[in-house]
Scaffold this active site. Structure first.
Site, PDB file in Angstrom:
ATOM      1  CG  HIS A  83       1.048  -8.623 -17.142  1.00 14.79           C
ATOM      2  ND1 HIS A  83       0.685  -7.595 -17.902  1.00 14.79           N
ATOM      3  CD2 HIS A  83       1.944  -8.169 -16.165  1.00 14.79           C
ATOM      4  CE1 HIS A  83       1.400  -6.613 -17.475  1.00 14.79           C
ATOM      5  NE2 HIS A  83       2.123  -6.885 -16.714  1.00 14.79           N
ATOM      6  CG  ASP A 100      -0.988  -7.184 -20.713  1.00 16.56           C
ATOM      7  OD1 ASP A 100       0.143  -7.091 -20.801  1.00 16.56           O
ATOM      8  OD2 ASP A 100      -1.555  -7.326 -19.382  1.00 16.56           O
ATOM      9  CD  GLN A 135       0.630 -10.947   0.398  1.00 22.72           C
ATOM     10  OE1 GLN A 135       0.036 -10.971  -0.687  1.00 22.72           O
ATOM     11  NE2 GLN A 135       1.502 -10.006   0.888  1.00 22.72           N
ATOM     12  CB  ALA A 180      -0.854   0.065   1.051  1.00 27.66           C
TER      13      ALA A 180
HETATM   14  P1  NAD Z   1       6.835  -0.603  -5.387  1.00 23.45           P
HETATM   15  O1  NAD Z   1       8.340  -1.104  -5.108  1.00 23.45           O
HETATM   16  O2  NAD Z   1       6.749   0.815  -5.528  1.00 23.45           O
HETATM   17  O3  NAD Z   1       5.937  -1.065  -4.318  1.00 23.45           O
HETATM   18  C1  NAD Z   1       5.646  -2.201  -3.757  1.00 23.45           C
HETATM   19  C2  NAD Z   1       5.295  -2.181  -2.359  1.00 23.45           C
HETATM   20  O4  NAD Z   1       5.158  -3.684  -1.881  1.00 23.45           O
HETATM   21  C3  NAD Z   1       6.511  -1.421  -1.423  1.00 23.45           C
HETATM   22  O5  NAD Z   1       6.188  -0.697  -0.536  1.00 23.45           O
HETATM   23  C4  NAD Z   1       6.895  -3.049  -0.458  1.00 23.45           C
HETATM   24  O6  NAD Z   1       7.553  -2.596   0.579  1.00 23.45           O
HETATM   25  C5  NAD Z   1       5.774  -3.779  -0.742  1.00 23.45           C
HETATM   26  N1  NAD Z   1       5.605  -5.264  -0.343  1.00 23.45           N
HETATM   27  C6  NAD Z   1       6.668  -6.031  -0.751  1.00 23.45           C
HETATM   28  N2  NAD Z   1       6.370  -7.221  -0.271  1.00 23.45           N
HETATM   29  C7  NAD Z   1       5.392  -7.118   0.620  1.00 23.45           C
HETATM   30  C8  NAD Z   1       4.657  -8.096   1.166  1.00 23.45           C
HETATM   31  N3  NAD Z   1       4.993  -9.532   1.315  1.00 23.45           N
HETATM   32  N4  NAD Z   1       3.466  -7.774   1.731  1.00 23.45           N
HETATM   33  C9  NAD Z   1       3.040  -6.454   1.627  1.00 23.45           C
HETATM   34  N5  NAD Z   1       3.773  -5.190   0.808  1.00 23.45           N
HETATM   35  C10 NAD Z   1       4.735  -5.731   0.377  1.00 23.45           C
HETATM   36  O7  NAD Z   1       6.269  -1.314  -6.705  1.00 23.45           O
HETATM   37  P2  NAD Z   1       5.011  -1.066  -7.651  1.00 23.45           P
HETATM   38  O8  NAD Z   1       5.514  -0.133  -8.580  1.00 23.45           O
HETATM   39  O9  NAD Z   1       3.836  -0.471  -6.662  1.00 23.45           O
HETATM   40  O10 NAD Z   1       4.757  -2.413  -8.153  1.00 23.45           O
HETATM   41  C11 NAD Z   1       4.025  -3.478  -7.380  1.00 23.45           C
HETATM   42  C12 NAD Z   1       4.074  -4.620  -8.321  1.00 23.45           C
HETATM   43  O11 NAD Z   1       3.101  -4.559  -9.362  1.00 23.45           O
HETATM   44  C13 NAD Z   1       5.318  -5.206  -9.070  1.00 23.45           C
HETATM   45  O12 NAD Z   1       5.534  -6.690  -8.946  1.00 23.45           O
HETATM   46  C14 NAD Z   1       5.292  -4.931 -10.277  1.00 23.45           C
HETATM   47  O13 NAD Z   1       6.090  -5.499 -11.114  1.00 23.45           O
HETATM   48  C15 NAD Z   1       3.943  -5.189 -10.656  1.00 23.45           C
HETATM   49  N6  NAD Z   1       3.014  -4.550 -11.925  1.00 23.45           N
HETATM   50  C16 NAD Z   1       2.231  -5.185 -12.108  1.00 23.45           C
HETATM   51  C17 NAD Z   1       1.559  -4.711 -13.350  1.00 23.45           C
HETATM   52  C18 NAD Z   1       0.502  -5.686 -14.096  1.00 23.45           C
HETATM   53  O14 NAD Z   1      -0.165  -5.156 -15.285  1.00 23.45           O
HETATM   54  N7  NAD Z   1       0.099  -6.840 -13.459  1.00 23.45           N
HETATM   55  C19 NAD Z   1       1.678  -3.651 -13.602  1.00 23.45           C
HETATM   56  C20 NAD Z   1       2.643  -2.648 -13.291  1.00 23.45           C
HETATM   57  C21 NAD Z   1       3.092  -3.220 -12.176  1.00 23.45           C
HETATM   58  C1  LMR Z   2       3.762  -3.607 -16.906  1.00 24.37           C
HETATM   59  O1  LMR Z   2       3.417  -4.111 -17.830  1.00 24.37           O
HETATM   60  O2  LMR Z   2       3.945  -2.391 -17.204  1.00 24.37           O
HETATM   61  C2  LMR Z   2       4.315  -4.029 -15.413  1.00 24.37           C
HETATM   62  O3  LMR Z   2       4.012  -5.449 -15.601  1.00 24.37           O
HETATM   63  C3  LMR Z   2       5.455  -3.662 -15.029  1.00 24.37           C
HETATM   64  C4  LMR Z   2       6.668  -4.602 -15.945  1.00 24.37           C
HETATM   65  O4  LMR Z   2       7.701  -5.143 -15.322  1.00 24.37           O
HETATM   66  O5  LMR Z   2       6.761  -4.607 -17.253  1.00 24.37           O
END
Ligand code: NAD
Ligand code: LMR
Length: 329
Positions: free
Chosen positions: A190, A162, A115, A13
Protein backbone atom coordinates in the site's frame (compact mmCIF):
# COMPACT_ATOMS: atom_id res chain seq x y z
CA UNK A 1 -32.93 -16.81 17.16
CA UNK A 2 -30.63 -13.80 17.16
CA UNK A 3 -26.89 -14.29 16.71
CA UNK A 4 -24.51 -13.84 19.63
CA UNK A 5 -22.54 -10.58 19.42
CA UNK A 6 -19.13 -10.37 17.76
CA UNK A 7 -16.45 -8.39 19.54
CA UNK A 8 -14.74 -5.79 17.38
CA UNK A 9 -11.71 -3.82 18.56
CA UNK A 10 -10.83 -0.55 16.86
CA UNK A 11 -7.59 1.27 17.68
CA UNK A 12 -7.18 4.98 17.11
CA UNK A 13 -10.91 5.15 17.74
CA UNK A 14 -10.94 8.91 18.37
CA UNK A 15 -9.06 9.68 15.14
CA UNK A 16 -10.42 10.76 11.78
CA UNK A 17 -10.81 7.27 10.32
CA UNK A 18 -12.35 6.09 13.59
CA UNK A 19 -15.01 8.76 13.26
CA UNK A 20 -16.00 7.48 9.81
CA UNK A 21 -15.74 3.84 10.80
CA UNK A 22 -17.39 3.20 14.15
CA UNK A 23 -20.89 4.35 13.22
CA UNK A 24 -20.93 2.11 10.16
CA UNK A 25 -19.75 -0.94 12.11
CA UNK A 26 -22.46 -0.33 14.72
CA UNK A 27 -24.97 0.05 11.89
CA UNK A 28 -24.21 -3.46 10.59
CA UNK A 29 -22.42 -2.37 7.41
CA UNK A 30 -19.39 -4.55 8.15
CA UNK A 31 -20.62 -7.79 9.67
CA UNK A 32 -24.20 -7.89 8.48
CA UNK A 33 -27.57 -6.42 9.39
CA UNK A 34 -28.36 -9.42 11.61
CA UNK A 35 -25.06 -9.45 13.51
CA UNK A 36 -24.92 -7.71 16.91
CA UNK A 37 -21.55 -6.18 17.77
CA UNK A 38 -19.65 -5.15 20.87
CA UNK A 39 -17.15 -2.32 20.26
CA UNK A 40 -13.90 -2.37 22.27
CA UNK A 41 -12.23 0.95 21.56
CA UNK A 42 -8.57 1.72 22.13
CA UNK A 43 -6.91 5.10 22.33
CA UNK A 44 -3.63 6.27 23.79
CA UNK A 45 -3.74 6.98 27.56
CA UNK A 46 -3.36 10.74 26.91
CA UNK A 47 -6.16 12.63 28.67
CA UNK A 48 -7.20 14.56 25.56
CA UNK A 49 -7.45 11.42 23.42
CA UNK A 50 -9.47 9.56 26.08
CA UNK A 51 -11.79 12.54 26.45
CA UNK A 52 -12.29 12.73 22.69
CA UNK A 53 -13.03 9.00 22.67
CA UNK A 54 -15.71 9.49 25.33
CA UNK A 55 -17.26 12.17 23.09
CA UNK A 56 -17.38 9.80 20.11
CA UNK A 57 -18.96 7.14 22.33
CA UNK A 58 -21.60 9.62 23.47
CA UNK A 59 -22.51 10.20 19.82
CA UNK A 60 -22.63 6.46 19.13
CA UNK A 61 -24.97 6.10 22.12
CA UNK A 62 -27.13 8.84 20.66
CA UNK A 63 -27.61 6.85 17.45
CA UNK A 64 -29.36 4.08 19.44
CA UNK A 65 -28.05 1.44 17.01
CA UNK A 66 -30.18 -1.71 17.42
CA UNK A 67 -27.18 -3.95 16.67
CA UNK A 68 -24.87 -2.40 19.26
CA UNK A 69 -24.74 -4.86 22.15
CA UNK A 70 -22.04 -3.09 24.15
CA UNK A 71 -19.17 -0.62 23.97
CA UNK A 72 -16.08 -0.04 26.13
CA UNK A 73 -13.18 2.44 26.14
CA UNK A 74 -9.60 1.32 26.73
CA UNK A 75 -6.08 2.68 27.01
CA UNK A 76 -4.40 -0.75 27.23
CA UNK A 77 -4.45 -3.24 24.32
CA UNK A 78 -4.50 -6.13 26.80
CA UNK A 79 -8.03 -5.20 27.85
CA UNK A 80 -9.15 -3.76 24.49
CA UNK A 81 -8.31 -7.01 22.65
CA UNK A 82 -9.81 -9.43 25.18
CA UNK A 83 -11.74 -12.16 23.31
CA UNK A 84 -12.12 -10.07 20.14
CA UNK A 85 -13.24 -11.63 16.86
CA UNK A 86 -12.14 -8.72 14.65
CA UNK A 87 -9.37 -6.16 15.12
CA UNK A 88 -9.13 -2.99 13.08
CA UNK A 89 -5.70 -1.57 13.81
CA UNK A 90 -6.06 2.02 12.69
CA UNK A 91 -4.25 3.91 15.44
CA UNK A 92 -0.95 5.28 14.21
CA UNK A 93 0.53 8.56 13.18
CA UNK A 94 -0.75 9.62 9.74
CA UNK A 95 1.42 11.06 6.99
CA UNK A 96 1.53 14.83 6.65
CA UNK A 97 2.29 16.93 3.55
CA UNK A 98 5.69 16.06 2.05
CA UNK A 99 6.14 12.85 4.08
CA UNK A 100 6.56 9.43 2.47
CA UNK A 101 5.22 6.28 4.09
CA UNK A 102 8.76 5.18 4.89
CA UNK A 103 9.07 8.18 7.22
CA UNK A 104 6.38 6.60 9.37
CA UNK A 105 8.12 3.27 9.66
CA UNK A 106 10.09 3.81 12.85
CA UNK A 107 7.41 5.99 14.49
CA UNK A 108 4.69 3.40 14.06
CA UNK A 109 6.52 0.07 14.17
CA UNK A 110 6.70 0.00 17.96
CA UNK A 111 2.90 0.25 18.25
CA UNK A 112 2.39 -2.92 16.23
CA UNK A 113 4.90 -4.95 18.24
CA UNK A 114 3.01 -4.16 21.44
CA UNK A 115 -0.39 -4.74 19.84
CA UNK A 116 0.69 -7.99 18.14
CA UNK A 117 1.79 -9.34 21.52
CA UNK A 118 -1.49 -8.30 23.12
CA UNK A 119 -3.49 -10.01 20.34
CA UNK A 120 -1.39 -13.11 20.85
CA UNK A 121 -2.18 -13.10 24.55
CA UNK A 122 -5.88 -12.28 24.76
CA UNK A 123 -7.74 -12.25 21.40
CA UNK A 124 -9.94 -15.08 20.08
CA UNK A 125 -7.78 -17.71 18.34
CA UNK A 126 -9.80 -17.01 15.19
CA UNK A 127 -9.40 -13.24 15.34
CA UNK A 128 -9.36 -11.52 11.96
CA UNK A 129 -6.89 -8.64 12.00
CA UNK A 130 -6.88 -5.79 9.49
CA UNK A 131 -4.05 -3.27 9.70
CA UNK A 132 -4.94 0.18 8.34
CA UNK A 133 -2.28 2.30 10.11
CA UNK A 134 0.64 3.07 7.79
CA UNK A 135 2.91 1.67 6.58
CA UNK A 136 0.10 -0.89 6.61
CA UNK A 137 1.82 -3.93 5.07
CA UNK A 138 4.88 -3.70 7.28
CA UNK A 139 2.85 -2.93 10.39
CA UNK A 140 0.73 -6.02 9.67
CA UNK A 141 3.94 -8.02 9.21
CA UNK A 142 5.25 -6.78 12.58
CA UNK A 143 1.96 -7.60 14.34
CA UNK A 144 1.92 -11.07 12.76
CA UNK A 145 5.51 -11.75 13.81
CA UNK A 146 4.75 -10.52 17.33
CA UNK A 147 1.89 -13.03 17.67
CA UNK A 148 3.49 -16.46 17.16
CA UNK A 149 0.57 -18.30 18.78
CA UNK A 150 -1.99 -17.01 16.29
CA UNK A 151 -2.21 -18.34 12.72
CA UNK A 152 -0.26 -16.03 10.38
CA UNK A 153 -3.21 -16.06 7.95
CA UNK A 154 -5.28 -14.08 10.49
CA UNK A 155 -3.18 -10.97 9.80
CA UNK A 156 -3.97 -8.79 6.80
CA UNK A 157 -3.12 -5.32 5.50
CA UNK A 158 -5.42 -2.89 3.75
CA UNK A 159 -4.96 -2.71 -0.03
CA UNK A 160 -8.69 -2.26 -0.54
CA UNK A 161 -8.48 1.51 -0.80
CA UNK A 162 -6.05 1.13 -3.72
CA UNK A 163 -8.38 -1.49 -5.22
CA UNK A 164 -11.39 0.82 -4.93
CA UNK A 165 -9.40 3.75 -6.33
CA UNK A 166 -8.36 1.61 -9.30
CA UNK A 167 -11.96 0.48 -9.87
CA UNK A 168 -13.19 4.03 -9.92
CA UNK A 169 -10.48 5.17 -12.38
CA UNK A 170 -11.21 2.24 -14.72
CA UNK A 171 -14.95 2.94 -14.52
CA UNK A 172 -14.36 6.59 -15.48
CA UNK A 173 -12.06 5.65 -18.36
CA UNK A 174 -14.36 3.00 -19.85
CA UNK A 175 -17.67 4.71 -19.03
CA UNK A 176 -18.82 1.49 -17.33
CA UNK A 177 -20.36 1.13 -13.88
CA UNK A 178 -18.06 0.22 -10.99
CA UNK A 179 -20.46 -2.57 -10.04
CA UNK A 180 -20.02 -4.25 -13.43
CA UNK A 181 -16.22 -4.39 -13.34
CA UNK A 182 -14.83 -7.73 -12.21
CA UNK A 183 -11.41 -9.34 -11.83
CA UNK A 184 -9.38 -6.26 -11.06
CA UNK A 185 -6.57 -6.52 -8.53
CA UNK A 186 -3.69 -4.67 -6.90
CA UNK A 187 -0.36 -6.33 -6.21
CA UNK A 188 2.10 -5.47 -3.48
CA UNK A 189 2.53 -2.66 -1.01
CA UNK A 190 0.00 0.00 0.00
CA UNK A 191 2.27 2.72 -1.35
CA UNK A 192 2.93 4.48 -4.67
CA UNK A 193 4.76 1.31 -5.80
CA UNK A 194 1.55 -0.78 -5.72
CA UNK A 195 0.70 -2.36 -9.07
CA UNK A 196 -2.97 -1.98 -9.98
CA UNK A 197 -3.66 -4.53 -12.69
CA UNK A 198 -6.70 -4.48 -15.02
CA UNK A 199 -5.30 -7.00 -17.53
CA UNK A 200 -7.78 -9.65 -16.40
CA UNK A 201 -10.68 -7.30 -15.69
CA UNK A 202 -13.96 -7.71 -17.51
CA UNK A 203 -17.30 -5.95 -17.91
CA UNK A 204 -20.07 -8.37 -18.89
CA UNK A 205 -17.43 -10.78 -20.16
CA UNK A 206 -15.68 -8.14 -22.29
CA UNK A 207 -11.99 -7.41 -21.65
CA UNK A 208 -11.31 -4.05 -19.98
CA UNK A 209 -7.76 -4.10 -21.36
CA UNK A 210 -9.12 -4.39 -24.93
CA UNK A 211 -11.66 -1.66 -24.22
CA UNK A 212 -8.96 0.74 -23.02
CA UNK A 213 -6.27 -0.51 -25.41
CA UNK A 214 -3.78 2.14 -24.33
CA UNK A 215 -0.62 0.99 -22.54
CA UNK A 216 0.64 4.60 -22.32
CA UNK A 217 -2.49 5.54 -20.32
CA UNK A 218 -1.89 2.56 -18.07
CA UNK A 219 1.73 3.46 -17.40
CA UNK A 220 1.60 7.26 -17.44
CA UNK A 221 -1.86 8.08 -16.09
CA UNK A 222 -3.61 5.17 -14.40
CA UNK A 223 -0.78 3.77 -12.26
CA UNK A 224 0.52 7.16 -11.05
CA UNK A 225 -3.04 8.37 -10.33
CA UNK A 226 -3.89 5.35 -8.19
CA UNK A 227 -0.42 5.16 -6.59
CA UNK A 228 -0.26 8.82 -5.64
CA UNK A 229 -3.91 9.27 -4.71
CA UNK A 230 -3.15 9.31 -0.98
CA UNK A 231 -0.70 12.20 -1.45
CA UNK A 232 -3.16 14.03 -3.74
CA UNK A 233 -5.81 13.87 -1.03
CA UNK A 234 -3.38 15.08 1.64
CA UNK A 235 -2.45 17.96 -0.66
CA UNK A 236 -6.10 18.87 -1.31
CA UNK A 237 -7.57 18.33 2.16
CA UNK A 238 -4.55 19.06 4.31
CA UNK A 239 -5.37 15.75 6.01
CA UNK A 240 -5.02 12.15 4.88
CA UNK A 241 -7.98 10.24 3.47
CA UNK A 242 -10.43 9.20 6.16
CA UNK A 243 -13.95 8.39 4.96
CA UNK A 244 -12.67 6.47 1.92
CA UNK A 245 -10.18 4.63 4.13
CA UNK A 246 -12.92 3.70 6.61
CA UNK A 247 -15.12 2.57 3.72
CA UNK A 248 -12.32 0.37 2.38
CA UNK A 249 -11.80 -1.16 5.84
CA UNK A 250 -15.51 -2.01 6.00
CA UNK A 251 -15.34 -3.55 2.50
CA UNK A 252 -12.24 -5.59 3.40
CA UNK A 253 -13.64 -7.13 6.58
CA UNK A 254 -17.16 -7.60 5.18
CA UNK A 255 -15.82 -9.54 2.21
CA UNK A 256 -13.47 -11.59 4.40
CA UNK A 257 -16.24 -12.56 6.84
CA UNK A 258 -19.24 -12.78 4.52
CA UNK A 259 -17.59 -13.93 1.25
CA UNK A 260 -17.22 -12.54 -2.27
CA UNK A 261 -19.42 -15.12 -4.07
CA UNK A 262 -16.59 -16.08 -6.39
CA UNK A 263 -15.69 -12.47 -7.24
CA UNK A 264 -12.16 -11.16 -6.92
CA UNK A 265 -11.03 -8.57 -4.46
CA UNK A 266 -7.62 -7.45 -3.18
CA UNK A 267 -6.25 -8.16 0.27
CA UNK A 268 -2.78 -7.69 1.73
CA UNK A 269 -2.00 -11.14 3.11
CA UNK A 270 1.06 -13.17 4.10
CA UNK A 271 2.30 -14.79 0.90
CA UNK A 272 2.24 -18.56 0.60
CA UNK A 273 4.90 -18.32 -2.11
CA UNK A 274 2.41 -17.77 -4.95
CA UNK A 275 3.67 -15.79 -7.97
CA UNK A 276 7.24 -15.97 -6.64
CA UNK A 277 6.51 -13.71 -3.66
CA UNK A 278 8.59 -15.04 -0.75
CA UNK A 279 6.53 -16.79 1.91
CA UNK A 280 5.40 -14.55 4.75
CA UNK A 281 5.72 -11.28 2.81
CA UNK A 282 2.63 -9.16 3.52
CA UNK A 283 1.61 -8.57 -0.09
CA UNK A 284 -1.46 -7.43 -2.00
CA UNK A 285 -2.91 -10.36 -3.98
CA UNK A 286 -6.10 -11.02 -5.92
CA UNK A 287 -8.24 -13.23 -3.69
CA UNK A 288 -11.68 -14.73 -3.44
CA UNK A 289 -13.21 -15.43 -0.04
CA UNK A 290 -15.63 -18.03 1.29
CA UNK A 291 -16.60 -19.19 4.80
CA UNK A 292 -14.30 -16.66 6.42
CA UNK A 293 -11.21 -17.78 4.49
CA UNK A 294 -9.41 -16.12 1.59
CA UNK A 295 -7.79 -17.93 -1.34
CA UNK A 296 -5.27 -16.41 -3.74
CA UNK A 297 -6.45 -16.46 -7.36
CA UNK A 298 -4.02 -18.81 -9.09
CA UNK A 299 -2.76 -19.32 -12.61
CA UNK A 300 -2.60 -15.69 -13.76
CA UNK A 301 -0.02 -14.92 -16.41
CA UNK A 302 2.58 -12.41 -15.27
CA UNK A 303 3.99 -10.63 -18.33
CA UNK A 304 7.27 -8.74 -18.39
CA UNK A 305 5.79 -5.33 -17.53
CA UNK A 306 3.83 -6.81 -14.62
CA UNK A 307 6.84 -8.75 -13.32
CA UNK A 308 8.88 -5.54 -13.31
CA UNK A 309 6.17 -3.70 -11.37
CA UNK A 310 5.72 -6.56 -8.92
CA UNK A 311 9.47 -6.70 -8.34
CA UNK A 312 9.60 -2.96 -7.55
CA UNK A 313 6.85 -3.15 -4.92
CA UNK A 314 8.32 -6.38 -3.48
CA UNK A 315 11.74 -4.76 -3.18
CA UNK A 316 10.23 -1.84 -1.28
CA UNK A 317 8.50 -4.21 1.13
CA UNK A 318 11.72 -6.12 1.68
CA UNK A 319 13.52 -2.86 2.46
CA UNK A 320 10.78 -1.87 4.92
CA UNK A 321 11.04 -5.30 6.54
CA UNK A 322 14.83 -4.95 6.84
CA UNK A 323 14.26 -1.58 8.52
CA UNK A 324 12.25 -3.19 11.34
CA UNK A 325 14.30 -6.39 11.74
CA UNK A 326 15.41 -5.30 15.21
CA UNK A 327 11.75 -5.23 16.32
CA UNK A 328 10.70 -8.66 15.08
CA UNK A 329 13.90 -10.61 15.73
P1 NAD B 1 -5.58 10.38 13.20
O1 NAD B 1 -4.32 11.03 13.67
O2 NAD B 1 -6.77 11.22 12.92
O3 NAD B 1 -6.01 9.29 14.25
C1 NAD B 1 -5.12 8.35 14.74
C2 NAD B 1 -5.55 8.05 16.15
O4 NAD B 1 -4.76 6.97 16.60
C3 NAD B 1 -5.31 9.22 17.11
O5 NAD B 1 -6.52 9.51 17.80
C4 NAD B 1 -4.23 8.69 18.05
O6 NAD B 1 -4.37 9.16 19.39
C5 NAD B 1 -4.46 7.19 17.95
N1 NAD B 1 -3.31 6.37 18.31
C6 NAD B 1 -2.00 6.62 18.06
N2 NAD B 1 -1.25 5.64 18.57
C7 NAD B 1 -2.09 4.75 19.12
C8 NAD B 1 -1.91 3.54 19.82
N3 NAD B 1 -0.70 3.05 20.06
N4 NAD B 1 -3.01 2.87 20.26
C9 NAD B 1 -4.24 3.36 20.04
N5 NAD B 1 -4.48 4.53 19.40
C10 NAD B 1 -3.42 5.20 18.95
O7 NAD B 1 -5.18 9.48 11.93
P2 NAD B 1 -6.15 8.83 10.85
O8 NAD B 1 -6.33 9.81 9.75
O9 NAD B 1 -7.33 8.23 11.52
O10 NAD B 1 -5.19 7.70 10.25
C11 NAD B 1 -4.80 6.60 11.02
C12 NAD B 1 -3.78 5.76 10.25
O11 NAD B 1 -4.35 5.20 9.08
C13 NAD B 1 -2.56 6.54 9.76
O12 NAD B 1 -1.42 5.74 9.93
C14 NAD B 1 -2.84 6.74 8.28
O13 NAD B 1 -1.66 6.95 7.53
C15 NAD B 1 -3.48 5.40 7.98
N6 NAD B 1 -4.22 5.30 6.71
C16 NAD B 1 -4.12 4.12 6.03
C17 NAD B 1 -4.82 3.94 4.86
C18 NAD B 1 -4.71 2.65 4.08
O14 NAD B 1 -5.25 2.58 2.97
N7 NAD B 1 -4.05 1.61 4.58
C19 NAD B 1 -5.64 4.96 4.38
C20 NAD B 1 -5.74 6.15 5.11
C21 NAD B 1 -5.02 6.30 6.29
C1 LMR C 1 -3.94 6.85 1.60
O1 LMR C 1 -3.55 6.07 0.72
O2 LMR C 1 -4.80 7.72 1.42
C2 LMR C 1 -3.39 6.70 2.99
O3 LMR C 1 -2.50 5.64 3.07
C3 LMR C 1 -2.83 7.95 3.53
C4 LMR C 1 -1.48 8.26 2.94
O4 LMR C 1 -0.58 8.57 3.72
O5 LMR C 1 -1.34 8.18 1.72
Amino acid sequence: MSKSPMRVAVTGAAGQIGYSLLFRIANGDMLGKDQPVILQLLEIPDEKAQKALKGVMMEIDDCAFPLLAGMTAHSDPMTAFKDIDVALLVGARPRGPGMERKDLLEANAQIFTVQGKALDAVASRNVKVLVVGNPANTNAYIAMKSAPNLPAKNFTAMLRLDHNRALSQVAAKTGKAVADIEKLCVWGNHSPTMYADYRFATVAGQSVKDMINDQEWNKDVFLPTVGKRGAAIIEARGLSSAASAANAAIDHVRDWVLGTNGKWTTMGIPSDGSYGIPEGTMFGFPVTTENGEYTIVQGLEIDEFSRERINVTLKELQEERDGVKHLVG
